[in-house]
Write a protein that holds these residues in place. Structure first.
Motif, mmCIF file in Angstrom:
data_model
loop_
_atom_site.group_PDB
_atom_site.id
_atom_site.type_symbol
_atom_site.label_atom_id
_atom_site.label_comp_id
_atom_site.label_asym_id
_atom_site.label_seq_id
_atom_site.Cartn_x
_atom_site.Cartn_y
_atom_site.Cartn_z
ATOM 1 N N LEU A 44 29.630 34.471 48.386
ATOM 2 C CA LEU A 44 29.672 33.517 47.647
ATOM 3 C C LEU A 44 28.105 32.534 47.639
ATOM 4 C CD1 LEU A 44 31.158 31.286 45.761
ATOM 5 C CD2 LEU A 44 31.862 30.086 47.863
ATOM 6 N N ALA A 45 27.527 32.327 48.855
ATOM 7 C CA ALA A 45 26.529 31.690 49.208
ATOM 8 C C ALA A 45 25.329 32.262 48.551
ATOM 9 C CB ALA A 45 26.213 31.434 50.746
ATOM 10 N N GLY A 46 25.204 33.781 48.941
ATOM 11 C CA GLY A 46 24.328 34.660 48.244
ATOM 12 C C GLY A 46 24.277 34.464 46.969
ATOM 13 N N PHE A 47 25.278 34.797 46.248
ATOM 14 C CA PHE A 47 25.272 34.880 44.700
ATOM 15 C C PHE A 47 24.829 33.600 43.934
ATOM 16 C CE2 PHE A 47 27.640 34.340 40.674
ATOM 17 C CZ PHE A 47 27.395 35.494 40.045
ATOM 18 N N THR A 48 25.610 32.566 44.711
ATOM 19 C CA THR A 48 25.109 31.068 44.097
ATOM 20 C C THR A 48 23.784 30.845 44.234
ATOM 21 O OG1 THR A 48 27.509 30.447 44.631
ATOM 22 C CG2 THR A 48 25.818 28.705 44.175
ATOM 23 N N ALA A 49 23.247 31.239 45.237
ATOM 24 C CA ALA A 49 21.891 30.880 45.484
ATOM 25 C C ALA A 49 20.953 31.532 44.474
ATOM 26 C CB ALA A 49 21.438 31.025 46.863
ATOM 27 N N LEU A 50 21.245 32.987 44.027
ATOM 28 C CA LEU A 50 20.369 33.912 43.525
ATOM 29 C C LEU A 50 20.553 33.262 41.845
ATOM 30 C CD1 LEU A 50 19.160 36.360 43.066
ATOM 31 C CD2 LEU A 50 21.035 37.532 42.480
ATOM 32 N N VAL A 51 21.865 32.982 41.446
ATOM 33 C CA VAL A 51 22.050 32.555 40.204
ATOM 34 C C VAL A 51 21.302 30.980 39.939
ATOM 35 C CG1 VAL A 51 23.735 31.624 38.290
ATOM 36 C CG2 VAL A 51 24.087 33.811 39.444
ATOM 37 N N ILE A 52 21.390 30.146 40.924
ATOM 38 C CA ILE A 52 20.970 28.795 40.857
ATOM 39 C C ILE A 52 19.314 28.751 40.719
ATOM 40 C CG2 ILE A 52 20.905 26.542 41.667
ATOM 41 C CD1 ILE A 52 23.662 26.983 40.478
ATOM 42 N N GLY A 53 18.967 29.355 41.798
ATOM 43 C CA GLY A 53 17.689 29.872 41.874
ATOM 44 C C GLY A 53 16.866 30.606 40.693
ATOM 45 N N SER A 54 17.409 31.378 40.177
ATOM 46 C CA SER A 54 16.908 31.835 38.740
ATOM 47 C C SER A 54 16.776 30.961 37.720
ATOM 48 C CB SER A 54 17.517 33.253 38.425
ATOM 49 O OG SER A 54 18.969 32.923 38.025
ATOM 50 N N GLY A 55 17.926 30.147 37.688
ATOM 51 C CA GLY A 55 17.982 29.072 36.559
ATOM 52 C C GLY A 55 17.022 28.253 36.969
ATOM 53 N N VAL A 56 16.755 27.590 37.987
ATOM 54 C CA VAL A 56 15.790 26.523 38.255
ATOM 55 C C VAL A 56 14.417 27.167 37.933
ATOM 56 C CG1 VAL A 56 14.826 25.093 40.185
ATOM 57 C CG2 VAL A 56 17.195 25.168 39.815
ATOM 58 N N ARG A 57 14.365 28.355 38.387
ATOM 59 C CA ARG A 57 12.850 28.931 37.898
ATOM 60 C C ARG A 57 12.523 28.869 36.267
ATOM 61 N NH1 ARG A 57 13.864 32.439 42.132
ATOM 62 N NH2 ARG A 57 14.750 34.207 40.557
ATOM 63 N N SER A 108 20.462 21.154 40.160
ATOM 64 C CA SER A 108 21.690 22.003 40.488
ATOM 65 C C SER A 108 21.075 22.658 41.984
ATOM 66 C CB SER A 108 21.452 23.214 39.621
ATOM 67 O OG SER A 108 20.264 23.794 39.433
ATOM 68 N N LEU A 109 19.904 22.657 42.309
ATOM 69 C CA LEU A 109 19.573 23.059 43.783
ATOM 70 C C LEU A 109 20.315 21.892 44.910
ATOM 71 C CD1 LEU A 109 15.950 24.588 43.651
ATOM 72 C CD2 LEU A 109 18.146 25.821 44.094
ATOM 73 N N VAL A 110 20.132 20.746 44.326
ATOM 74 C CA VAL A 110 20.588 19.654 45.431
ATOM 75 C C VAL A 110 21.957 19.848 45.570
ATOM 76 C CG1 VAL A 110 20.749 17.320 45.591
ATOM 77 C CG2 VAL A 110 18.789 18.066 44.706
ATOM 78 N N LEU A 111 22.790 19.826 44.402
ATOM 79 C CA LEU A 111 24.177 20.232 44.490
ATOM 80 C C LEU A 111 24.604 21.511 45.295
ATOM 81 C CD1 LEU A 111 25.077 19.205 40.915
ATOM 82 C CD2 LEU A 111 25.495 17.932 42.964
ATOM 83 N N LEU A 112 23.832 22.504 45.167
ATOM 84 C CA LEU A 112 23.952 23.811 45.784
ATOM 85 C C LEU A 112 23.791 23.595 47.411
ATOM 86 C CD1 LEU A 112 24.019 26.763 46.313
ATOM 87 C CD2 LEU A 112 21.499 26.848 45.708
ATOM 88 N N ALA A 113 22.610 22.770 47.572
ATOM 89 C CA ALA A 113 22.254 22.689 49.229
ATOM 90 C C ALA A 113 23.455 21.517 49.596
ATOM 91 C CB ALA A 113 21.155 21.853 49.251
ATOM 92 N N LEU A 114 24.130 20.705 48.940
ATOM 93 C CA LEU A 114 25.177 19.967 49.552
ATOM 94 C C LEU A 114 26.422 20.609 49.811
ATOM 95 C CD1 LEU A 114 24.440 16.614 47.681
ATOM 96 C CD2 LEU A 114 23.841 17.006 50.037
#
Length: 128
Positions: free
Chosen positions: A48-61, A68-74
């Motif tokens: 879950l953590a890996g998938f979410t970080a990958l999807v959110i990270g690519s979106g933020v790029r 969304s990165l702040v929400l992910l981190a929290l």
């Protein structure tokens, strides 16, 4: 719906399934010990953590909006705190209200991160 948007929908669903699994773990451990074992819990958390970080990270790029990165981190912080709480084996820690509260909070934040990412991707596609 674009590819990244679909991934956010999948990620939101995975986050909700994670919450259901964690909240039902006491019942699952009695009925099906394999589904509530430590290895399954850790594996599900890492996926879950890996998938979410990958999807959110690519979106933020793409959209360059860090919300969304702040929400992910929290969200990941709440779920990591839950894992630490379970690992500490404090007397009554898992049976108290803190465990379920961290599950709901962490999962809700991950769903919110995916929704914010999806919204930002849509806005970015509309402006460029």
């Amino acid at each position: 719906m674009s590819g990244p948007g679909r991934l956010d929908v999948v990620g939101s669903g995975l986050s909700m399934l994670c919450a259901v699994h964690c909240l039902a773990a006491p019942l699952l451990s009695a009925a099906l010990p394999l589904l509530a074992g430590e290895g399954v819990e850790l594996g599900a958390f890492l996926v879950l953590a890996g998938f979410t970080a990958l999807v959110i990270g690519s979106g933020v790029r793409r959209h360059r909006r860090p919300g969304s990165l702040v929400l992910l981190a929290l969200g990941l912080a709440a779920l990591t705190a839950l894992r630490a709480l379970e690992g500490a084996e404090l007397e009554g820690a898992e049976d108290g209200p803190l465990g379920p509260a961290l599950v709901v909070l962490g999962s809700a934040l991950l769903v919110a991160a995916h929704l914010a990412n999806r919204r930002a991707l849509r806005a970015h596609a509309g402006c460029c």
